[in-house]
Write a protein that holds these residues in place. Structure first.
Motif, PDB file in Angstrom:
ATOM      1  N   ALA A 181      -9.588   3.785  -5.538  1.00  0.00           N
ATOM      2  CA  ALA A 181      -8.325   2.950  -5.169  1.00  0.00           C
ATOM      3  C   ALA A 181      -8.303   3.471  -3.872  1.00  0.00           C
ATOM      4  O   ALA A 181      -6.747   3.020  -3.719  1.00  0.00           O
ATOM      5  N   GLY A 182      -9.101   3.898  -2.897  1.00  0.00           N
ATOM      6  CA  GLY A 182      -8.556   3.998  -1.441  1.00  0.00           C
ATOM      7  C   GLY A 182      -7.891   4.714  -1.262  1.00  0.00           C
ATOM      8  O   GLY A 182      -7.056   4.913   0.340  1.00  0.00           O
ATOM      9  N   ARG A 208      -1.487   7.536  -0.960  1.00  0.00           N
ATOM     10  CA  ARG A 208      -1.679   7.039  -0.289  1.00  0.00           C
ATOM     11  C   ARG A 208      -0.636   6.207   0.608  1.00  0.00           C
ATOM     12  O   ARG A 208       0.328   6.422   0.304  1.00  0.00           O
ATOM     13  N   VAL A 250      -1.603   2.296  -8.242  1.00  0.00           N
ATOM     14  CA  VAL A 250      -1.741   2.183  -6.839  1.00  0.00           C
ATOM     15  C   VAL A 250      -2.907   1.109  -7.074  1.00  0.00           C
ATOM     16  O   VAL A 250      -2.628  -0.048  -5.900  1.00  0.00           O
ATOM     17  N   ARG A 251      -4.012   0.402  -8.204  1.00  0.00           N
ATOM     18  CA  ARG A 251      -4.696  -0.096  -8.161  1.00  0.00           C
ATOM     19  C   ARG A 251      -3.773  -1.562  -8.076  1.00  0.00           C
ATOM     20  O   ARG A 251      -4.410  -2.174  -7.505  1.00  0.00           O
ATOM     21  N   THR A 252      -2.628  -1.526  -8.931  1.00  0.00           N
ATOM     22  CA  THR A 252      -1.667  -2.682  -9.023  1.00  0.00           C
ATOM     23  C   THR A 252      -1.090  -2.913  -7.050  1.00  0.00           C
ATOM     24  O   THR A 252      -0.899  -4.276  -6.815  1.00  0.00           O
ATOM     25  N   LEU A 253      -0.433  -2.121  -7.203  1.00  0.00           N
ATOM     26  CA  LEU A 253       0.183  -1.839  -5.604  1.00  0.00           C
ATOM     27  C   LEU A 253      -0.610  -3.234  -4.801  1.00  0.00           C
ATOM     28  O   LEU A 253      -1.105  -4.077  -3.817  1.00  0.00           O
ATOM     29  N   ASN A 254      -1.795  -2.256  -4.739  1.00  0.00           N
ATOM     30  CA  ASN A 254      -3.147  -3.140  -3.980  1.00  0.00           C
ATOM     31  C   ASN A 254      -3.438  -4.625  -4.136  1.00  0.00           C
ATOM     32  O   ASN A 254      -3.816  -4.943  -3.628  1.00  0.00           O
ATOM     33  N   GLU A 255      -4.225  -4.340  -5.437  1.00  0.00           N
ATOM     34  CA  GLU A 255      -3.757  -6.038  -5.828  1.00  0.00           C
ATOM     35  C   GLU A 255      -3.224  -6.524  -5.580  1.00  0.00           C
ATOM     36  O   GLU A 255      -3.456  -8.360  -5.149  1.00  0.00           O
ATOM     37  N   GLY A 304      -1.130  -6.521  -2.266  1.00  0.00           N
ATOM     38  CA  GLY A 304      -0.694  -6.628  -1.567  1.00  0.00           C
ATOM     39  C   GLY A 304      -0.030  -5.977  -0.949  1.00  0.00           C
ATOM     40  O   GLY A 304       0.533  -5.980  -0.218  1.00  0.00           O
ATOM     41  N   ARG A 320       2.785  -3.256   0.415  1.00  0.00           N
ATOM     42  CA  ARG A 320       2.552  -2.247   1.619  1.00  0.00           C
ATOM     43  C   ARG A 320       4.482  -0.886   0.905  1.00  0.00           C
ATOM     44  O   ARG A 320       5.266  -1.833   1.025  1.00  0.00           O
TER      45      ARG A 320
END
Length: 421
Positions: free
Chosen positions: A59-60, A75, A113-118, A120, A122
Motif C-alpha cells: 500500500a506504499g 503514509r 490507505v488503499r482507498t486514499l491511494n486509489e 489520489g 493527499r
C-alpha cells in the motif's frame, strides 16, 4: 468546502480479514468452528506480522519497527512537519479467538490507505497504521503492553524481562522472531488516534445499530493470587487438620461473586480466568493454588473499594486456620480513561454522512487506545458483533457489511483529522 466521505472496498477488506485468520487457525472441538490461536510473538504471530508488513508495503507505507516490536506503517502528508494521525490495533490473539478482535483495526487502517491511494487523495498530515505488541496480555501477563511502553506508562526494561509460563522472556522472543526493531519505543505524540474495533459486547446489536462512538474505557485490575496450603493424603487426613489450598481458592471465587452481586461497588465485574492447583493429583489435598483475578469498573473509586474488600477477605482467609498463607502479584492496572470529545464528534459526523445510525457507549474491554490517549486526543469506533457480541471465542463474528461500514467511518474520520491544522 464539504470534506468528502471515503467508501472502502468491502470485499477486499473481508479477504484480508479471512487471509489473516488463516494464520494460526485451528479447529475448535467445543464449537465445531475454525478459531484463531495467535499468541503474541509465537511463530503464528510472527507469520501474521510478516503478512501485515507485506500488505503495508504494497500500500506504499514506509514501515518501521521499534524495540518493543510495535510496527508502524507511514503514509506521508504534504506537510512534513505536521504530527501524524495514528490508527491501528493489534493482531495477537487469545488461544481461542475469532477473526476480528484487533485485526479489524489494523486491516481497516491499511484498507483506508488503499482507498486514499486509489482516489489520489493527499492529506496534509501523515497517516500511520500501527500494530501493537501483546495487547491481549495472555502470554506475558500484562495487557496493552506494546502501547503502554510506547506511551511511557511502562518501561522497555520491564517489558523485555517479562516471561511466559515456559520461562521465555519477551525480549528473547522479539529477537527469535526477528521483531526486535531498532526504532525508539517512545512514540512522538500524534495529532490524534482512532481505533476501529469489534464491540465484543451486545449493546450495538441490542440497539439495532452498526456503529458505536466510544466515550472511554473502564478501569481494569489484574492480579495473580497464590494460596499456599499443605499437601496431605486424601484418605487419611481428617478434614479438621487440612490446609486445603484448593478449597481456599474456591472461597475466593465465591467471595468475588458476592462482591459483584452486593451492588456496593458500582458496576463491578469480576472474573477468575485461570485456576490451577498443585500437585494436581486426585488423591492429594492441594498444597498450592494459583488463580488470576480480573476486575473491571468504570468508577475508579469503586474499583479501589472493591480491591480493598478483596484484600481484606484474603487476610481473613489466612487467619481462618493454620497452614494457609496468601501472596499476591499485581499483573496490570489501568484507570478509567475518558476519550476526547472532539474526536468523538468527528467520528459521529462521519457516521452521519455515511447514513449510519450510531450510539455512544463505554468500552468494557481494554484497548490500545486507552494507552495512546495519554499522548493525544483519542477515540474509538465500535463495529457490531453477532451472537450477543461474543468475543475471545471462535463464534466471534461481524458481517462483511458491518465491517465495511465501520471502516468507511474510520477512513472518513482519518481523512478529516489528517486535514486539520
Amino acid at each position: 468546502m464539504t470534506t468528502p466521505t471515503l467508501t472502502v472496498d468491502g470485499p477486499r477488506l473481508w479477504r484480508s480479514l479471512m487471509d489473516l485468520a488463516a494464520i494460526g487457525a485451528y479447529d475448535d472441538e467445543r464449537t465445531g468452528l475454525r478459531g484463531v490461536n495467535r499468541l503474541a510473538l509465537t511463530d503464528a504471530d510472527a507469520a501474521g506480522r510478516r503478512r501485515v508488513v507485506a500488505w503495508m508495503e504494497e500500500a506504499g507505507l514506509t514501515v518501521r519497527v521499534d524495540r518493543m516490536g510495535n510496527i508502524y506503517g507511514r503514509r506521508e502528508g504534504t506537510d512534513p512537519t505536521a504530527a501524524a494521525v495514528l490508527t491501528g490495533s493489534h493482531i495477537d490473539s487469545v488461544a481461542t479467538a475469532g477473526a476480528f478482535d484487533g485485526c479489524l483495526g489494523v486491516l481497516g487502517g491499511i484498507e483506508a490507505v488503499r482507498t486514499l491511494n486509489e482516489r489520489g487523495i493527499r492529506t496534509r498530515r501523515p497517516i500511520e497504521v500501527a500494530v501493537f505488541t501483546e495487547e491481549e496480555g495472555v502470554r506475558f501477563g500484562t495487557d496493552m503492553l506494546g502501547s503502554a511502553v510506547a506511551a511511557g506508562r511502562l518501561t522497555l526494561e520491564y517489558a523485555h524481562a517479562l516471561t511466559d509460563r515456559d520461562g521465555r522472556t519477551l525480549g528473547g522472543e522479539l529477537a527469535r522472531t526477528g521483531f526486535d526493531g531498532t526504532e525508539d519505543v517512545r512514540l512522538a505524540p500524534p495529532h490524534a488516534y482512532v481505533e476501529c474495533h469489534i464491540e465484543q459486547g451486545p449493546v450495538l446489536a441490542g440497539s439495532g445499530v452498526e456503529i458505536g462512538v466510544v466515550t472511554g474505557v473502564q478501569g481494569i485490575s489484574w492480579q495473580e493470587i497464590t494460596v499456599h496450603g499443605r499437601a496431605a493424603h486424601a484418605g487419611t487426613t481428617p478434614t479438621r487438620l487440612r490446609a486445603d489450598a484448593g478449597l481456599a481458592a474456591a472461597h475466593i471465587i465465591v467471595r468475588l461473586r458476592e462482591l459483584v452481586d452486593s451492588g456496593e461497588y458500582g458496576d463491578l465485574r469480576a472474573t477468575v480466568g485461570h485456576l490451577i492447583v498443585h500437585p494436581d493429583l486426585t488423591n492429594i489435598v492441594p498444597a498450592r493454588a494459583e488463580l488470576t483475578v480480573d476486575l473491571r469498573n468504570p468508577d475508579d473509586a469503586q474499583m479501589a473499594r472493591a480491591e480493598e474488600a478483596l484484600a481484606a477477605f484474603l487476610r481473613e482467609l489466612e487467619e481462618s486456620g493454620p497452614g494457609l498463607s496468601v501472596t499476591t502479584r499485581r499483573m496490570a492496572k489501568t484507570a478509567h480513561v475518558p476519550f476526547d470529545e472532539g474526536v468523538q464528534k468527528v467520528i459521529a459526523q462521519a457516521a452521519d454522512d455515511h447514513g449510519l445510525e450510531h450510539i455512544s457507549l463505554l468500552s468494557g474491554a481494554g484497548h490500545d487506545a486507552q494507552e495512546i490517549a495519554a499522548l493525544c486526543p483519542t477515540a474509538m469506533i465500535f463495529v457490531r458483533g453477532e451472537y450477543d457480541g461474543i468475543s475471545h471465542n471462535p463464534r466471534e463474528y461481524s458481517t462483511p457489511e458491518a465491517c465495511a461500514h465501520g471502516v468507511d467511518v474510520l477512513a472518513t474520520t482519518l481523512l478529516r483529522l489528517a486535514g486539520q491544522d
